[in-house]
Write an enzyme that holds these catalytic residues in place. Structure first.
Site, PDB file in Angstrom:
ATOM      1  CG  HIS A 105      38.194  43.126  41.645  1.00  0.00           C
ATOM      2  ND1 HIS A 105      37.828  43.967  40.584  1.00  0.00           N
ATOM      3  CD2 HIS A 105      37.250  42.854  42.315  1.00  0.00           C
ATOM      4  CE1 HIS A 105      36.470  44.075  40.580  1.00  0.00           C
ATOM      5  NE2 HIS A 105      36.129  43.473  41.709  1.00  0.00           N
ATOM      6  CG  ASN A 152      32.749  46.225  39.976  1.00  0.00           C
ATOM      7  OD1 ASN A 152      33.904  46.302  40.040  1.00  0.00           O
ATOM      8  ND2 ASN A 152      32.058  45.481  40.198  1.00  0.00           N
ATOM      9  CE1 TYR A 206      35.076  45.881  49.558  1.00  0.00           C
ATOM     10  CE2 TYR A 206      37.243  46.138  47.883  1.00  0.00           C
ATOM     11  CZ  TYR A 206      35.711  45.884  48.079  1.00  0.00           C
ATOM     12  OH  TYR A 206      35.163  45.541  47.272  1.00  0.00           O
TER      13      TYR A 206
HETATM   14 FE1  HDD Z   1      34.949  43.937  46.018  1.00  0.00          FE
HETATM   15  C1  HDD Z   1      38.440  43.905  45.540  1.00  0.00           C
HETATM   16  C2  HDD Z   1      34.662  46.356  43.255  1.00  0.00           C
HETATM   17  C3  HDD Z   1      31.457  43.973  46.362  1.00  0.00           C
HETATM   18  C4  HDD Z   1      35.268  42.157  48.980  1.00  0.00           C
HETATM   19  N1  HDD Z   1      36.071  44.949  44.963  1.00  0.00           N
HETATM   20  C5  HDD Z   1      37.618  44.813  44.578  1.00  0.00           C
HETATM   21  C6  HDD Z   1      38.238  45.492  43.682  1.00  0.00           C
HETATM   22  C7  HDD Z   1      37.271  46.112  43.099  1.00  0.00           C
HETATM   23  C8  HDD Z   1      35.901  45.882  43.801  1.00  0.00           C
HETATM   24  C9  HDD Z   1      37.127  47.131  42.059  1.00  0.00           C
HETATM   25  C10 HDD Z   1      39.628  45.655  43.132  1.00  0.00           C
HETATM   26  C11 HDD Z   1      40.530  46.729  44.088  1.00  0.00           C
HETATM   27  C12 HDD Z   1      41.841  46.829  43.498  1.00  0.00           C
HETATM   28  O1  HDD Z   1      41.884  47.069  42.392  1.00  0.00           O
HETATM   29  O2  HDD Z   1      42.535  46.334  44.361  1.00  0.00           O
HETATM   30  N2  HDD Z   1      33.469  44.967  45.265  1.00  0.00           N
HETATM   31  C13 HDD Z   1      33.562  45.990  44.069  1.00  0.00           C
HETATM   32  C14 HDD Z   1      32.081  46.407  43.749  1.00  0.00           C
HETATM   33  C15 HDD Z   1      31.323  45.779  44.504  1.00  0.00           C
HETATM   34  C16 HDD Z   1      32.081  44.758  45.419  1.00  0.00           C
HETATM   35  C17 HDD Z   1      31.839  47.558  42.785  1.00  0.00           C
HETATM   36  C18 HDD Z   1      29.798  45.808  44.834  1.00  0.00           C
HETATM   37  C19 HDD Z   1      29.007  47.103  44.523  1.00  0.00           C
HETATM   38  N3  HDD Z   1      33.653  43.460  47.274  1.00  0.00           N
HETATM   39  C20 HDD Z   1      32.231  43.420  47.429  1.00  0.00           C
HETATM   40  C21 HDD Z   1      31.692  42.724  48.584  1.00  0.00           C
HETATM   41  C22 HDD Z   1      32.487  42.348  49.315  1.00  0.00           C
HETATM   42  C23 HDD Z   1      34.005  42.578  48.494  1.00  0.00           C
HETATM   43  C24 HDD Z   1      30.137  42.709  48.781  1.00  0.00           C
HETATM   44  C25 HDD Z   1      32.704  41.758  50.502  1.00  0.00           C
HETATM   45  C26 HDD Z   1      31.806  41.634  51.566  1.00  0.00           C
HETATM   46  N4  HDD Z   1      36.580  43.138  46.975  1.00  0.00           N
HETATM   47  C27 HDD Z   1      36.454  42.513  48.195  1.00  0.00           C
HETATM   48  C28 HDD Z   1      37.821  42.153  48.711  1.00  0.00           C
HETATM   49  C29 HDD Z   1      38.852  42.698  47.690  1.00  0.00           C
HETATM   50  C30 HDD Z   1      37.742  43.254  46.678  1.00  0.00           C
HETATM   51  C31 HDD Z   1      37.741  40.636  48.880  1.00  0.00           C
HETATM   52  C32 HDD Z   1      39.650  41.608  47.096  1.00  0.00           C
HETATM   53  C33 HDD Z   1      41.086  42.285  47.302  1.00  0.00           C
HETATM   54  C34 HDD Z   1      40.760  43.621  47.679  1.00  0.00           C
HETATM   55  O3  HDD Z   1      39.493  43.585  48.152  1.00  0.00           O
HETATM   56  O4  HDD Z   1      41.578  44.388  48.141  1.00  0.00           O
HETATM   57  O5  HDD Z   1      37.828  42.453  49.780  1.00  0.00           O
END
Ligand code: HDD
Length: 751
Positions: free
Chosen positions: A128, A201, A415
């Site tokens: 993202h 999402n 997160y």
């Molecule tokens: Fe995630 C970012 C949505 C599964 C780990 N995720 C991130 C963002 C969204 C989602 C909208 C961007 C937020 C922003 O605008 O800053 N992610 C989802 C959805 C998931 C999902 C709907 C499943 C239902 N994510 C998921 C899993 C993991 C992560 C299973 C880790 C175990 N996601 C992250 C992250 C991020 C992220 C690496 C990257 C940057 C951040 O968090 O701030 O931690």
């Protein structure tokens, strides 16, 4: 002096930068007074008419403004200074030993400027990375105290400020907006009981069931590590290799290959919390909920060919669209609803509500509307707000709690953890965009970049020296829902998680024929890009378990024999409750905003019918659509009646894909000029190919037909009027409101 470019026609200081005298007595910089329309911190604060509680939302009201006011910087009328506040005499030259001599190390002004610049970037989000944000508010329809004690839902009309960030998933920070991808839909509610982040999402399911697989999924989806290609695209070996070995991803792949993955606008997407969450009321009673955001603008998509071309001519397409709509006062709006169900309901379902690869069909649990969200203010500064905003699924407030979804469990950790490296330490909650409006009091101290200045000598609890403060809130605070736990510690999955195809089939069978054809074409395109035929085969064999029809179409499109179906993890899957669920089709939500914010090109050139141009422009304006005058070049043209027409766009700088429709007026010889201009013909062809509304008047009809448009009286989007009718523009607007004219579509396109 008015703050226009005309007020500063050239840089009058330029000559004074040279020579010894200028070095000893640098001139003051040119300044202008900002125009009165410039929004400053104080004018914004005045417009902050919403109170947090008990008021109704007003358009243009920005409840977050007050809280961010203290950190806003407005430099109009101010001198240039260093970060220490020292006025800077000369911002053009470094300090040198003589005019032609070496630069000096003691030049603290140059060094501060360069050093700061060297550190301007922070690590981009691992997923993202590419996104756009906006401020707004949530307004509760009713008091929902029976259901939850969560602050936003406690009063009818209660306003809670929000910040929303939309994003693509796989691409890097500078990648194109129109990649085929899921879109992030993350909402931060600044409630009066702390921040609640609903990090969702635009698709209600996910690829995997357990967070243990998330790093694998992301490594497979990202550009391949040896050569870092392809950027912002899933059409490559590693992605399809991984997902085809993970049949649980089949349902999500259906969504990802559907038009949901190429939205027309961030404003025209649904949002989903994905996991099952809990609502908990004052008495500690819990119900399960699934969150849904439904756009008033309807759900609409691009065509793939359109998305590909847009990525070349405007990689910022979605960012610009969101920004412009908010600037124009066409505030995007969503309704928040929940599916509410009990533990007993959950046990009866053929699927597990802890499995993030499953939806709950609306036929089983309908959506209860809770309130509306309006986005009505663009950020002041992209980095400070959109880049630094930190969404964390761990951010919940009293009244909202987790379930045991194993994907959610990993997210609750991930997160917060990622912000530590992305934002440089444990005090990221103090960055203004992340700071709650609820007061923060605890005994956490110090750490990198600490802003708060804690007073007194007590930073522990219990204490007597600080009067016992801050004291624990007891039942008024966040009390975790006491879910009973009585099981063995195991690494494993519940049996119901083994069924992978029922809902993939449900999704495909619930689509209109147009949507189904797009899904088949998307699979065909993506798999055609693979270099390893065995991966193609594995994907098609997986699809056979979801839809024989789809698998056969994809195999045919790839010129390969149909492989055997993939063996199922559950040889005898449970019967699904429903076979078709109409709300899963994008066509179920046309929206109610009509042609508002739709972009229309009005062709202009020398000799054009000025009256038709003016009437079309006015009608579009009245309908809330955006009309742009597009000519062979920008600038002034002379209409047939001698009036001047100022084109603000050209065939070159704003090609067809950036418009939802085109009006081509009559003229004296104008159409002949367009007919000799390949870019104009290309424009019309793409409008036709991309199923858009075309109105051609008088001599423009022959030009349009010459460009390859196929006349079809039954096509509501093709208005070819050699004798222009009075109602022509109104007919155009009616057709434009239909978004696209799918009856025209063929595969391959006929032109
Ligand atoms: Fe995630 C970012 C949505 C599964 C780990 N995720 C991130 C963002 C969204 C989602 C909208 C961007 C937020 C922003 O605008 O800053 N992610 C989802 C959805 C998931 C999902 C709907 C499943 C239902 N994510 C998921 C899993 C993991 C992560 C299973 C880790 C175990 N996601 C992250 C992250 C991020 C992220 C690496 C990257 C940057 C951040 O968090 O701030 O931690």
């Amino acid at each position: 002096v008015e703050a226009t470019a005309a007020a500063m026609p050239f840089n009058e200081n330029k000559a004074a930068e040279h020579g010894r005298e200028a070095a000893l007595d640098p001139p003051e910089g040119t300044q202008i007074v900002p125009p009165s329309s410039l929004v400053t911190a104080s004018t914004l604060a005045e417009s902050n008419t919403s109170e947090k509680l008990g008021t109704r939302a007003e358009e243009g009201a920005n409840p977050t403004v007050g809280s961010l006011d203290r950190v806003r910087v407005d430099s109009s009328g101010q001198r240039l200074t260093t970060n220490q506040g020292v006025p800077i005499a000369d911002n053009q030259n470094s300090l040198k030993a003589g005019l032609r001599g070496p630069a000096l190390l003691k030049d603290f002004i140059l060094r501060e400027k360069i050093t700061h610049f060297d550190h301007e970037r922070i690590p981009e989000r691992i997923v993202h990375a590419r996104g756009s944000g906006a401020h707004g508010f949530f307004e509760s329809y009713k008091n929902q105290r029976k259901l939850t004690r969560a602050a936003p839902f406690q009063e009818a009309g209660k306003i809670t400020p929000v910040f929303v960030r939309f994003s693509t998933v796989a691409g890097e920070r500078g990648s194109k907006d129109t990649a085929r991808d899921a879109r992030g839909f993350a909402v931060k509610f600044y409630t009066d009981e702390g921040n609640w982040d609903l990090v969702g999402n635009n698709m209600p399911v996910f690829f995997i069931q357990d967070a243990m697989k998330f790093p694998d999924l992301v490594h497979a989806a990202k550009p391949e590590p040896h050569h870092q290609m392809p950027q912002a695209a899933s059409a490559h070996d590693t992605f399809w290799d991984f997902v085809s070995l993970m049949p649980e991803s089949t349902h999500m792949l259906m969504w990802l290959m559907s038009d949901r993955a190429i939205p027309r606008s961030y404003r025209m997407m649904q949002g989903f919390g994905v996991h099952t969450f809990r609502f908990v009321n004052e008495r500690g009673q819990s119900s399960f909920v699934k969150f849904h955001w439904t756009p008033l603008q309807g759900t609409h998509a691009l065509l793939w060919d359109e998305a590909v071309k847009i990525s070349g001519c405007d990689p910022d397409y979605h960012r610009r669209d969101l920004w412009e709509a908010i600037e124009a006062g066409a505030y995007p709006e969503w309704e928040l609803g929940v599916q509410i169900f009990s533990e007993e309901d959950a046990e009866r379902f053929s699927f597990d509500i802890l499995d993030a690869t499953k939806i709950i069909p609306e036929e089983l649990v309908p959506i209860t509307p809770l309130g509306r969200m309006v986005l009505n203010r663009n950020p002041d500064n992209f980095f400070a707000e959109t880049e630094q905003v930190a969404f964390c699924t761990a951010h919940v407030v009293p009244g909202i709690d987790f379930t045991n979804d194993p994907l959610l469990a990993g997210r609750i950790h991930s997160y917060v953890d990622t912000q530590l490296s992305r934002l440089g330490g444990p005090n990221f909650h103090e960055i203004p965009i992340n700071a709650p409006i609820a007061p923060v009091h605890n005994n956490q101290r110090d750490g990198l970049h600490r802003q708060a200045i804690h007073r007194g000598k007590v930073s522990y609890e219990p204490n007597s020296l600080g009067g016992g403060c801050p004291f624990q809130a007891g039942a008024a605070g966040f009390v975790s829902f006491p879910e009973p736990v009585e099981q063995d510690e195991v690494r494993g999955k519940p049996e119901k998680f083994a069924e992978h195809f029922n809902q993939a089939a449900l999704f495909f069978n619930s689509q209109t024929p147009v949507e189904q054809a797009h899904i088949a074409a998307a699979f065909r395109f993506e798999l055609s890009k693979l270099t390893v035929p065995a991966i193609r085969q594995r994907v098609v064999s997986m699809l056979r378990n979801a839809s024989e029809e789809l698998a056969a179409q994809v195999a045919e499109g790839l010129g390969m024999p149909l492989p055997d179906a993939m063996p199922r993890a559950l040889p005898k899957p449970p019967k699904a409750e429903v076979d078709v669920s109409q709300p899963l089709s994008m066509f179920a939500r046309p929206g109610n905003t009509g042609v508002a914010t739709r972009k229309v090109a009005i062709f202009v050139g020398d000799g054009v019918d000025g009256d038709q141009v003016a009437k079309a422009q006015q009608a579009l304006l009245d309908a809330g659509a955006v009309g742009r005058l597009v000519g062979p070049r920008v600038g002034i043209f002379t209409a047939a009646d001698g009036s001047e027409i100022d084109a603000d766009a050209s065939f070159e700088n704003e090609p067809s894909v950036l418009f939802d429709g085109v009006i081509i007026p009559d003229g004296e010889g104008t159409a002949k000029v367009w007919a000799r201009d390949g870019r104009a013909a290309e424009f019309v062809k793409d409008q036709f190919r991309h199923l858009k509304t075309i109105l051609a008047l008088g001599e423009a009809v022959a030009f349009v037909e010459g460009a390859g448009v196929l006349r079809d009286e039954g096509d509501p989007g093709l208005l070819l009027q050699s004798e222009p009718e009075d109602a022509a523009v109104n007919q155009f607007l009616e057709a434009l409101a239909l978004h696209k004219h799918f009856g025209r579509e063929t595969d391959p396109p006929m032109l």
